[in-house]
Design an enzyme around this catalytic site. Structure first.
Site, PDB file in Angstrom:
ATOM      1  N   ASP A   1      28.272 -45.035  39.740  1.00 31.04           N
ATOM      2  CA  ASP A   1      27.756 -44.842  38.385  1.00 31.04           C
ATOM      3  C   ASP A   1      28.330 -43.514  37.911  1.00 31.04           C
ATOM      4  OD1 ASP A   1      26.305 -44.120  36.170  1.00 31.04           O
ATOM      5  OD2 ASP A   1      24.328 -44.395  37.087  1.00 31.04           O
TER       6      ASP A   1
ATOM      7  N   TYR B   1      16.808 -36.465  44.365  1.00 31.61           N
ATOM      8  CA  TYR B   1      17.030 -37.666  43.578  1.00 31.61           C
ATOM      9  C   TYR B   1      18.303 -37.588  42.750  1.00 31.61           C
ATOM     10  CZ  TYR B   1      16.632 -41.277  40.104  1.00 31.61           C
ATOM     11  OH  TYR B   1      16.886 -42.361  39.313  1.00 31.61           O
TER      12      TYR B   1
ATOM     13  N   LYS C   1      19.128 -44.429  42.322  1.00 33.27           N
ATOM     14  CA  LYS C   1      18.999 -45.326  43.479  1.00 33.27           C
ATOM     15  C   LYS C   1      20.401 -45.692  43.982  1.00 33.27           C
ATOM     16  CE  LYS C   1      15.027 -46.599  45.318  1.00 33.27           C
ATOM     17  NZ  LYS C   1      14.550 -45.499  46.137  1.00 33.27           N
TER      18      LYS C   1
HETATM   19  C1  F6R Z   1      16.632 -45.499  38.181  1.00 32.21           C
HETATM   20  C2  F6R Z   1      17.223 -44.931  36.997  1.00 32.21           C
HETATM   21  C3  F6R Z   1      16.380 -44.660  35.814  1.00 32.21           C
HETATM   22  C4  F6R Z   1      16.124 -43.175  35.624  1.00 32.21           C
HETATM   23  C5  F6R Z   1      15.261 -42.902  34.388  1.00 32.21           C
HETATM   24  C6  F6R Z   1      15.104 -41.425  34.107  1.00 32.21           C
HETATM   25  O1  F6R Z   1      17.558 -45.582  39.211  1.00 32.21           O
HETATM   26  O2  F6R Z   1      18.400 -44.644  36.967  1.00 32.21           O
HETATM   27  O3  F6R Z   1      15.179 -45.365  35.879  1.00 32.21           O
HETATM   28  O4  F6R Z   1      15.504 -42.647  36.772  1.00 32.21           O
HETATM   29  O5  F6R Z   1      15.871 -43.469  33.231  1.00 32.21           O
HETATM   30  O6  F6R Z   1      16.362 -40.872  34.092  1.00 32.21           O
HETATM   31  P1  F6R Z   1      16.657 -39.306  34.064  1.00 32.21           P
HETATM   32  O7  F6R Z   1      15.871 -38.664  35.187  1.00 32.21           O
HETATM   33  O8  F6R Z   1      18.150 -39.253  34.270  1.00 32.21           O
HETATM   34  O9  F6R Z   1      16.226 -38.851  32.699  1.00 32.21           O
HETATM   35 MG    MG Z   2      22.410 -44.393  36.690  1.00 31.15          MG
HETATM   36 MG    MG Z   3      23.016 -47.832  38.971  1.00 33.94          MG
END
Ligand code: F6R
Ligand code: MG
Ligand code: MG
Length: 366
Positions: A11, A230, A233
């Site tokens: 990604d 984190y 995933k």
């Molecule tokens: C799960 C994922 C999303 C983000 C969520 C918050 O793998 O990619 O659910 O965790 O959109 O994203 P951030 O922390 O980047 O604002």
């Molecule tokens: Mg992502």
């Molecule tokens: Mg992904």
């Protein structure tokens, strides 16, 4: 002829949150591979699943080849430049190291590779999942390779009568690869006892016990083990050779109608049903549900046929409708109990600070 299939996925930025890479980003990755792989690879196919881009290529350099891995790394860097120029979300997200060092494993992107002597006809499947982790393939691989309820060939075909060897990795062990080899059917209960714990024990590969050939390769990366925090995933990929001494395509697809509950979904911290979707699908409800795509090919002398979208069939429409209901049902219980992952699997550090603060306020009543 001996051929290697390598899939490397990452990604490196996406539209509208963690939804889908942009067309320009996809083109940048594809053009980089096409313009920099002369004499190195035979063929390639670029696809996306949710916010992840996968580079699938065929070549004769064997697995874990530095030049192949560097090609993918550099292609993802080229994609990252475009992601930055477009202001995409999470540009370069999975490129966790500053510079390439010989092998892309442990650097963020996921890898699944297999080297084998091509059969005269060589069908194989490429799976990619988003918003979940590598244990998501445990159940389908158990049922597809070891359970006659899904794999009728285990009863009907003499070419699978000896069963399969599972290589299972303990992904919590981070100093090195910690693996065990177990044979189905004799050690089926041992295999089940491990695969039950899909956050810790993950199928890495499967081999035929009839001819010794490799049937499966799964990416086993756990991003939080690499980054220590984190970063999204793991969004696992897998290659499966099918037919003949291996399960039929439909036997491998069969368990995906379950919509099993997996770890992932919103913020990588929830439980959600795994939905088989069409290639190039986006992410939507509650940053999910966790999705999986399956692309089928045949390969001959390293040259790929056109791809076929294995979940693009009316049968899967009603499966998706049922799985949507499952997703809605578990979301109704929000953050309580089984709907949110246990503490050790939560992907956001914020809750740790919160709980530590509250912990200090506790008093022991005498
Ligand atoms: C799960 C994922 C999303 C983000 C969520 C918050 O793998 O990619 O659910 O965790 O959109 O994203 P951030 O922390 O980047 O604002
Ligand atoms: Mg992502
Ligand atoms: Mg992904």
């Amino acid at each position: 002829m001996k051929v290697t299939i390598s899939v490397i996925k990452a990604d490196v930025g996406s539209l509208a949150g963690h939804v889908k890479p942009s067309q320009k980003l996809m083109e940048a990755v594809e053009n980089y591979v096409k313009n920099n792989s002369k004499g190195l690879i035979i063929d390639c196919n670029i696809s996306s699943t949710g916010d992840d881009i996968a580079i699938l290529c065929t070549h004769q350099q064997g697995t874990l080849n530095e030049r192949i891995h560097k090609l993918a790394w550099d292609a993802f860097l080229a994609g990252t430049d475009v992601a930055k120029s477009q202001g995409l979300y999470g540009a370069g997200q999975d490129l966790l190291k500053d510079s390439f060092s010989g092998n892309i494993k442990g650097m963020g992107p996921a890898v699944a590779e297999m080297e084998f002597e091509e059969r005269p006809n060589e069908p194989f499947l490429f799976f990619a999942a988003d918003k979940t982790d590598p244990g998501a393939y445990n159940l389908p691989l158990y049922l597809g390779f070891a359970d006659p309820m899904h794999n009728s060939g285990l009863i009907l075909s003499p070419s699978m009568n000896k069963g399969f060897k599972y290589t299972i990795m303990d992904v919590n062990y981070i100093e090195a690869d910690r693996v065990v080899e177990l044979n189905s059917p004799e050690e089926l209960y041992d295999i089940a006892a491990l695969l039950r714990d899909q956050e810790r024990f993950v199928v890495e590969s499967i081999h035929s016990r009839n001819n010794g050939e490799q049937a499966v390769s799964v990416s086993t990366t756990r991003l939080h083990n690499i980054a220590g925090k984190y970063t999204g995933k793991d969004d696992p990929i897998m290659l499966v050779r099918v037919q003949g001494a291996f399960p039929a395509t439909g036997e491998i697809l069969s368990p995906f109608n379950i919509g099993q509950f997996v770890a992932g979904f919103m913020r990588g911290s929830h439980t959600g049903p795994l939905m088989p979707v069409k290639r190039f699908s986006t992410i939507s409800f509650f940053d999910g549900p966790p999705i999986v795509t399956c692309t089928g090919f045949c390969v001959h002398e390293g040259i790929l046929t056109e791809p076929v979208d294995c979940f693009d069939h009316p049968y899967w429409d009603q499966v998706r409708a049922k799985i949507s209901e499952k997703a809605t049902d578990i979301r109704r219980q929000g953050f309580i109990g089984a709907a949110m992952l246990p503490f050790s699997e939560l992907e956001y550090g914020g809750i740790v600070d919160k709980l530590n603060k509250i912990d200090n306020k506790f008093k022991i009543r005498k």
